[in-house]
Design an enzyme around this catalytic site. Structure first.
Site, short mmCIF file in Angstrom:
data_model
loop_
_atom_site.label_atom_id
_atom_site.label_comp_id
_atom_site.label_asym_id
_atom_site.label_seq_id
_atom_site.Cartn_x
_atom_site.Cartn_y
_atom_site.Cartn_z
N ASN A 85 51.31 39.28 42.02
CA ASN A 85 51.93 39.12 43.34
C ASN A 85 51.74 37.63 43.70
O ASN A 85 50.63 37.00 43.87
CB ASN A 85 51.18 39.71 44.56
CG ASN A 85 51.43 39.30 45.80
OD1 ASN A 85 52.54 38.70 45.93
ND2 ASN A 85 50.79 39.78 46.93
N LYS A 126 52.92 35.84 45.82
CA LYS A 126 52.97 35.09 47.12
C LYS A 126 54.16 34.14 47.14
O LYS A 126 55.04 34.04 46.57
CB LYS A 126 51.51 34.87 47.54
CG LYS A 126 50.62 36.16 47.29
CD LYS A 126 49.39 35.86 47.92
CE LYS A 126 48.38 37.18 47.53
NZ LYS A 126 46.96 37.28 48.45
N HIS A 162 51.49 44.80 52.80
CA HIS A 162 50.21 43.90 52.28
C HIS A 162 49.53 43.51 53.51
O HIS A 162 50.14 42.98 54.52
CB HIS A 162 50.89 42.71 51.44
CG HIS A 162 49.76 41.89 50.90
ND1 HIS A 162 49.23 41.11 51.55
CD2 HIS A 162 49.56 41.91 49.47
CE1 HIS A 162 48.27 40.38 50.33
NE2 HIS A 162 48.43 41.10 49.23
N GLU A 202 48.52 40.54 54.41
CA GLU A 202 49.02 39.45 54.91
C GLU A 202 50.13 39.64 55.94
O GLU A 202 50.36 38.94 56.66
CB GLU A 202 49.30 38.31 53.74
CG GLU A 202 48.22 37.76 53.13
CD GLU A 202 48.02 37.54 51.65
OE1 GLU A 202 49.21 37.29 51.05
OE2 GLU A 202 47.11 37.22 51.46
N GLU A 240 43.20 47.13 48.70
CA GLU A 240 42.86 46.06 48.53
C GLU A 240 41.89 45.51 49.80
O GLU A 240 42.64 45.38 50.91
CB GLU A 240 44.17 44.83 48.70
CG GLU A 240 45.04 45.08 47.84
CD GLU A 240 45.95 44.03 47.59
OE1 GLU A 240 45.93 43.37 46.45
OE2 GLU A 240 46.61 43.65 48.57
N GLY A 265 41.57 36.60 47.93
CA GLY A 265 41.54 35.18 47.88
C GLY A 265 40.59 34.63 48.08
O GLY A 265 40.35 33.19 48.20
N SER A 317 40.68 39.47 44.64
CA SER A 317 40.11 38.64 43.45
C SER A 317 39.88 39.10 42.18
O SER A 317 38.83 39.11 41.52
CB SER A 317 39.04 38.36 44.16
OG SER A 317 38.85 37.44 45.25
P1 PGA Z 1 43.87 37.76 45.21
O1 PGA Z 1 45.09 38.58 45.89
O2 PGA Z 1 43.98 38.33 43.63
O3 PGA Z 1 44.34 36.31 45.05
O4 PGA Z 1 42.77 38.10 45.86
C1 PGA Z 1 45.36 40.03 45.56
C2 PGA Z 1 46.34 40.31 46.62
O5 PGA Z 1 46.56 39.76 47.76
O6 PGA Z 1 47.40 41.26 46.38
#
Ligand code: PGA
Length: 262
Positions: free
Chosen positions: A11, A13, A101, A103, A173, A179, A219
């Site tokens: 992903n 982003k 997601h 976010e 997640e 992140g 992460s």
């Molecule tokens: P990350 O993001 O690996 O940077 O923690 C995962 C995600 O939001 O899908």
């Protein structure tokens, strides 16, 4: 071991313009071997502005990586300024679309009901939803993680036919791990993915639960991928930050080499 083929998804982003995107998939194609893609399905989810460029490179160079998107609207067309329809994505050979997601839920107000409408629309357009769920730190502390996640799964799958559920992907997640560099322990991640599978079984039956693929995200890095990926209910990973580096993403896809010590 189940016979579910793992799916590892990058992903991206809001990163990479279309020139950078082309370079990243080309680098990835040098890193991944035929054995890798025989063992693991791989998808990349660039921003909308890159999708056409990435599609062209994947096709021209016959790179065995699936194209994904990060988001879409549920309507096929209409007066929805700024939105992209599932049909537009399907036309670009997009196979997987992330929906719900955290976010999108937290920053853009996406609700469980919106996520459910997107799941239906993505399936109708012939693509596979990667439906995300996960709890906040506060919810985990308050012992509400299970209720939150099973509620999101139930709502997201409402009125989806069991044979369609069977082909879907759910990404668990935990929001506090996205992140942040903090990963759930492999045991916690496994327990939550098992809960997701049990919830799928309740709403869509055992067969759908046995074949749906459940990813862990938050992460995921080359060093923690092997332990996460070998849990019985974890069938892949949704990778954010580490998917922007072809070597790191490649090493995550190659988690089984670490496992076997080669
Ligand atoms: P990350 O993001 O690996 O940077 O923690 C995962 C995600 O939001 O899908």
């Amino acid at each position: 071991m189940s016979d579910r083929k793992p799916l590892i998804s990058g992903n991206w982003k809001m990163h990479q313009n279309h020139f950078e995107a082309i370079q990243l998939v080309q680098k990835l194609s040098y890193v991944l071997t035929n054995e890798d893609v025989d063992a693991v399905d791989v998808s990349v989810h660039p921003p909308f502005t890159d999708i056409r460029s990435v599609q062209t490179v994947l096709e021209a160079d016959r790179i065995p990586v699936s194209l994904g998107a990060q988001h879409c609207h549920w309507e096929e067309k209409g007066a929805f300024t700024g939105e992209v329809s599932p049909l537009m994505l399907a036309k670009l050979d997009v196979e997987y679309v992330i929906c719900g997601h955290s976010e999108r839920r937290e920053l853009f107000g996406e609700t469980d009901d919106d996520v459910n409408k997107k799941v239906h629309a993505i399936l109708k357009a012939g693509m596979t939803p990667i439906m995300c769920c996960g709890e906040t730190d506060a919810e985990r502390e308050a012992d509400q993680a299970e209720e939150k996640v099973s509620g999101q799964v139930r709502a997201g799958l409402a009125k989806v036919k069991p044979d369609q559920v069977a082909g879907m992907v759910i990404a668990y997640e935990p929001i506090w791990a996205i992140g942040t560099g903090k990963t759930a322990t492999a045991e916690d991640a496994q327990a939550m993915c098992a809960l997701v599978r049990a919830t799928v079984s309740e709403v869509a039956g055992r067969e759908a639960a046995d074949s749906i693929r459940i990813q862990y995200g938050g992460s995921v890095k080359p060093n923690n991928a092997p332990e996460l990926m070998t849990q019985p209910d974890i069938d892949g990973a949704l990778v954010g930050g580490a998917s922007l580096d072809a070597d790191d993403f490649g090493r995550i896809v190659q988690y089984r080499l670490v496992e076997s010590g080669s």
